[in-house]
Motif scaffolding. Structure first.
Motif, PDB file in Angstrom:
ATOM      1  N   ALA A 173       0.834  -1.206   0.000  1.00  0.00           N
ATOM      2  CA  ALA A 173       0.000   0.000   0.000  1.00  0.00           C
ATOM      3  C   ALA A 173       0.866   1.252   0.000  1.00  0.00           C
ATOM      4  O   ALA A 173       0.545   2.244  -0.673  1.00  0.00           O
ATOM      5  N   GLU A 174       1.971   1.197   0.718  1.00  0.00           N
ATOM      6  CA  GLU A 174       2.890   2.341   0.748  1.00  0.00           C
ATOM      7  C   GLU A 174       3.472   2.611  -0.642  1.00  0.00           C
ATOM      8  O   GLU A 174       3.584   3.764  -1.071  1.00  0.00           O
ATOM      9  N   ALA A 175       3.834   1.536  -1.358  1.00  0.00           N
ATOM     10  CA  ALA A 175       4.386   1.696  -2.715  1.00  0.00           C
ATOM     11  C   ALA A 175       3.340   2.276  -3.663  1.00  0.00           C
ATOM     12  O   ALA A 175       3.646   3.145  -4.493  1.00  0.00           O
ATOM     13  N   ILE A 176       2.107   1.799  -3.548  1.00  0.00           N
ATOM     14  CA  ILE A 176       1.043   2.310  -4.424  1.00  0.00           C
ATOM     15  C   ILE A 176       0.754   3.780  -4.113  1.00  0.00           C
ATOM     16  O   ILE A 176       0.559   4.603  -5.021  1.00  0.00           O
ATOM     17  N   ARG A 177       0.722   4.124  -2.809  1.00  0.00           N
ATOM     18  CA  ARG A 177       0.474   5.524  -2.441  1.00  0.00           C
ATOM     19  C   ARG A 177       1.589   6.428  -2.961  1.00  0.00           C
ATOM     20  O   ARG A 177       1.335   7.563  -3.393  1.00  0.00           O
ATOM     21  N   TYR A 178       2.831   5.933  -2.931  1.00  0.00           N
ATOM     22  CA  TYR A 178       3.949   6.705  -3.491  1.00  0.00           C
ATOM     23  C   TYR A 178       3.687   6.996  -4.969  1.00  0.00           C
ATOM     24  O   TYR A 178       3.876   8.122  -5.447  1.00  0.00           O
ATOM     25  N   ALA A 179       3.215   5.987  -5.702  1.00  0.00           N
ATOM     26  CA  ALA A 179       2.952   6.165  -7.135  1.00  0.00           C
ATOM     27  C   ALA A 179       1.851   7.195  -7.363  1.00  0.00           C
ATOM     28  O   ALA A 179       2.004   8.120  -8.181  1.00  0.00           O
ATOM     29  N   LEU A 180       0.764   7.069  -6.642  1.00  0.00           N
ATOM     30  CA  LEU A 180      -0.368   7.975  -6.846  1.00  0.00           C
ATOM     31  C   LEU A 180      -0.051   9.395  -6.386  1.00  0.00           C
ATOM     32  O   LEU A 180      -0.493  10.369  -7.004  1.00  0.00           O
ATOM     33  N   HIS A 181       0.747   9.500  -5.317  1.00  0.00           N
ATOM     34  CA  HIS A 181       1.118  10.825  -4.805  1.00  0.00           C
ATOM     35  C   HIS A 181       2.014  11.578  -5.794  1.00  0.00           C
ATOM     36  O   HIS A 181       1.984  12.812  -5.857  1.00  0.00           O
ATOM     37  N   HIS A 182       2.815  10.834  -6.574  1.00  0.00           N
ATOM     38  CA  HIS A 182       3.744  11.445  -7.533  1.00  0.00           C
ATOM     39  C   HIS A 182       3.253  11.308  -8.971  1.00  0.00           C
ATOM     40  O   HIS A 182       4.028  11.461  -9.907  1.00  0.00           O
ATOM     41  N   TRP A 183       1.955  11.038  -9.141  1.00  0.00           N
ATOM     42  CA  TRP A 183       1.444  10.669 -10.461  1.00  0.00           C
ATOM     43  C   TRP A 183       1.649  11.756 -11.511  1.00  0.00           C
ATOM     44  O   TRP A 183       2.032  11.469 -12.651  1.00  0.00           O
ATOM     45  N   ASP A 184       1.411  12.997 -11.155  1.00  0.00           N
ATOM     46  CA  ASP A 184       1.568  14.076 -12.147  1.00  0.00           C
ATOM     47  C   ASP A 184       2.996  14.116 -12.685  1.00  0.00           C
ATOM     48  O   ASP A 184       3.218  14.251 -13.902  1.00  0.00           O
ATOM     49  N   GLY A 185       3.974  14.026 -11.785  1.00  0.00           N
ATOM     50  CA  GLY A 185       5.367  14.056 -12.217  1.00  0.00           C
ATOM     51  C   GLY A 185       5.771  12.811 -12.980  1.00  0.00           C
ATOM     52  O   GLY A 185       6.596  12.868 -13.904  1.00  0.00           O
ATOM     53  N   LEU A 186       5.191  11.664 -12.622  1.00  0.00           N
ATOM     54  CA  LEU A 186       5.517  10.413 -13.307  1.00  0.00           C
ATOM     55  C   LEU A 186       4.981  10.389 -14.738  1.00  0.00           C
ATOM     56  O   LEU A 186       5.569   9.760 -15.620  1.00  0.00           O
ATOM     57  N   THR A 187       3.862  11.066 -14.963  1.00  0.00           N
ATOM     58  CA  THR A 187       3.215  10.989 -16.285  1.00  0.00           C
ATOM     59  C   THR A 187       3.549  12.164 -17.203  1.00  0.00           C
ATOM     60  O   THR A 187       3.010  12.252 -18.309  1.00  0.00           O
TER      61      THR A 187
END
Length: 530
Positions: free
Chosen positions: A420-434
């Motif tokens: 869950a921590e890894a998924i939250r990291y992804a969603l929290h940084h989603w704008d920068g990742l995409t």
């Protein structure tokens, strides 16, 4: 019959003795076969291990090992394979000849620029073995092997004759003494370059270099070598500052940092300093700016140091999710700085979960991210517009589906779990990742700058720590130029020798761009071609 008669008396005539002799011969044969099979199985086992490690080196990123550990493991296994083959060569000359022919066919040609030393091996007797008449040459076989002359130190003796006029006794003419990096000192600029490259490119601390010099009969103390390095760093600093200015003028950069232990004499121990690396590499999207990297030392990792590092920068910063970078973007205001986050850092979180056992969510996340990398592989080197078009068509649907899938999985797993921590990291940084979807210049990860961090790690392992903040700053200056040389295939030894010579002879500050590694390399290539 004569041959049979020679052998027959050696064989026993007694039937039981003959049976015993045959049994002994069979046992020796079987032992030899078993020994050969054991040696072959050992070689096969080692080759299997070697293939596994090579997959770890060249395979999917999720399977890769630490580069330094991987190289050590490869070296040990390759040495073991060679040792077994060498032992087998002594027992089986026919197989040894076959392996020798195979090596000759596959070893490639030695570089043409290396000097050749011809050695002719004549037969002991060139008279005909039949009639004793002199024989003549009808051809020859040639082979080439790589040889080495250990580093040779020499003394440059400079003579400056004085000329006087017999008629005018006061008139004396003498050529001006050449400028030196260290006035009144022993080393030429080439010698100082040698020390710089050994320390900062090949990670040989100065005390080890002093020991190596002593083995050549040169008693040059470590403190003297340090003095030379300090002078060189001071001379090269304007070039380093200009290199940093050029990188920070780029529209997109990648940034990373790593710890650099520095001695704190007041407390008698080390303190945590940090090296920050800023890299530019536009080759993946066929950009015009040459690749380069520069390092900066800071006594800490906080946002204040990051702000100073990228002060006045405007453009795209590719980085990990460290909060200090977000502070940079906030301080710049508006859209002056755009942060693009690294998918490799995200992937690493899921890989760490999947490697510990059954983890279907983490494994599927890795597969989905791998699909994005597969698309990136097909567009490397294309223009930014072409890359953006492909990403909009192929990558964007995968990214949208991945976000939806992340949200679904997050609702299923425990909020306190690692996944869950890894998924939250992804969603929290989603704008920068995409952000890579809308800008073809942006890479999927920060690997270009992470590769540039590795020399710092190697130096840290070999030298343990910097002795002072100023020493760390010197490291940043010299390593920036060396690593940029490597990016352009420029020999750092030749580069520093020539550049130091030009700088001490008052090279104009307005022409520093001509001394950048890519410009210097292009000039040198043009001269060699002419």
């Amino acid at each position: 019959m004569s041959r049979v008669s020679e052998i027959a008396p050696q064989l026993p005539t007694d039937i039981e003795a003959l049976h015993a002799l045959v049994a002994t011969a069979r046992a020796e044969r079987d032992a030899a076969i078993a020994e050969r099979d054991h040696a072959l199985s050992q070689i096969d086992r080692l080759r299997h291990l070697l293939r596994q490690l090579q997959r770890a080196q060249f395979g999917r990123r999720s399977e890769k090992l630490d580069p330094e550990q991987l190289l050590l493991a490869l070296e040990d296994i390759e040495q073991a394979i060679a040792g077994n083959e060498a032992a087998d060569d002594k027992k089986d000359p026919v197989a040894a000849r076959g392996r020798g022919e195979k090596r000759r066919a596959n070893r490639g040609a030695l570089p043409a620029h290396l000097p050749r030393v011809d050695v002719t091996i004549e037969p002991g007797d060139t008279n005909c073995p039949c009639c004793r008449a002199p024989m003549h040459v009808i051809g020859e076989e040639t082979s080439q092997r790589l040889d080495v002359i250990p580093a040779q130190f020499r003394v440059i003796v400079t003579h400056r004759p004085k000329y006087a006029c017999r008629a005018c006794e006061e008139a004396v003419v003498q050529a001006a003494a050449p400028e030196r990096l260290i006035k009144g000192g022993l080393p030429t600029e080439a010698m100082v370059a040698y020390v710089l490259v050994a320390k900062y490119a090949w990670h040989l601390p100065l005390y080890r270099q002093a020991q190596m010099l002593l083995a050549q009969g040169l008693d040059i103390k470590r403190a003297v070598l340090a003095f030379w390095v300090g002078y060189a760093a001071a001379e090269l600093k304007p070039l380093y500052i200009r290199l940093r200015e050029l990188i920070l003028a780029s529209g997109k950069i990648a940034v990373d940092e790593t710890v650099a232990p520095v001695l704190d004499p007041g407390r008698g121990r080390t303190k945590k300093g940090y090296f920050w690396a800023i890299a530019r590499d536009d080759r993946p999207w066929s950009g015009a700016d040459p690749p380069a990297v520069t390092y900066s030392y800071a006594p800490g990792r906080g946002a204040v140091h990051a702000l100073k590092l990228l002060e006045h920068y405007r453009g795209i910063v590719q980085c990990d999710g460290y909060a200090a970078y977000k502070s940079i973007a906030d301080a710049a205001g508006g859209e002056a700085i755009t942060l693009a986050f690294c998918w490799a850092h995200l992937r690493r979180r899921f890989f760490d979960i999947a490697k510990d056992g059954s983890a279907p969510i983490a494994s599927e996340a890795l597969e989905r991210i791998a699909a994005l990398y597969a698309i990136e592989k097909t567009i490397r080197g294309h223009s930014s517009c072409a890359r953006r078009a492909t990403r909009q068509e192929k990558s964007k649907p995968l990214v949208l589906a991945l976000k939806k899938w992340f949200e679904q999985q997050l609702a299923r797993v425990s909020a306190k779990s690692v996944i869950a921590e890894a998924i939250r990291y992804a969603l929290h940084h989603w704008d920068g990742l995409t952000r890579f979807l809308d800008d073809g210049r942006i890479e999927l990860d920060t690997n270009v700058v992470e590769r540039s961090i590795r020399p710092i790690v190697l130096n840290r392992k070999n030298a343990l720590f910097a002795g002072h903040d100023q020493g760390a700053e010197n490291w940043a200056c010299i390593a920036s130029l060396i690593e940029t040389c490597k990016l352009h295939g420029v020999d750092p030894q030749a580069y520093f020798t020539d550049v130091l010579t030009r700088l001490v002879n008052l090279w104009p500050a307005a022409r520093l761009d001509e001394l950048m590694p890519w410009a210097w390399g292009a000039e040198r290539s043009t001269k060699l071609a002419a």
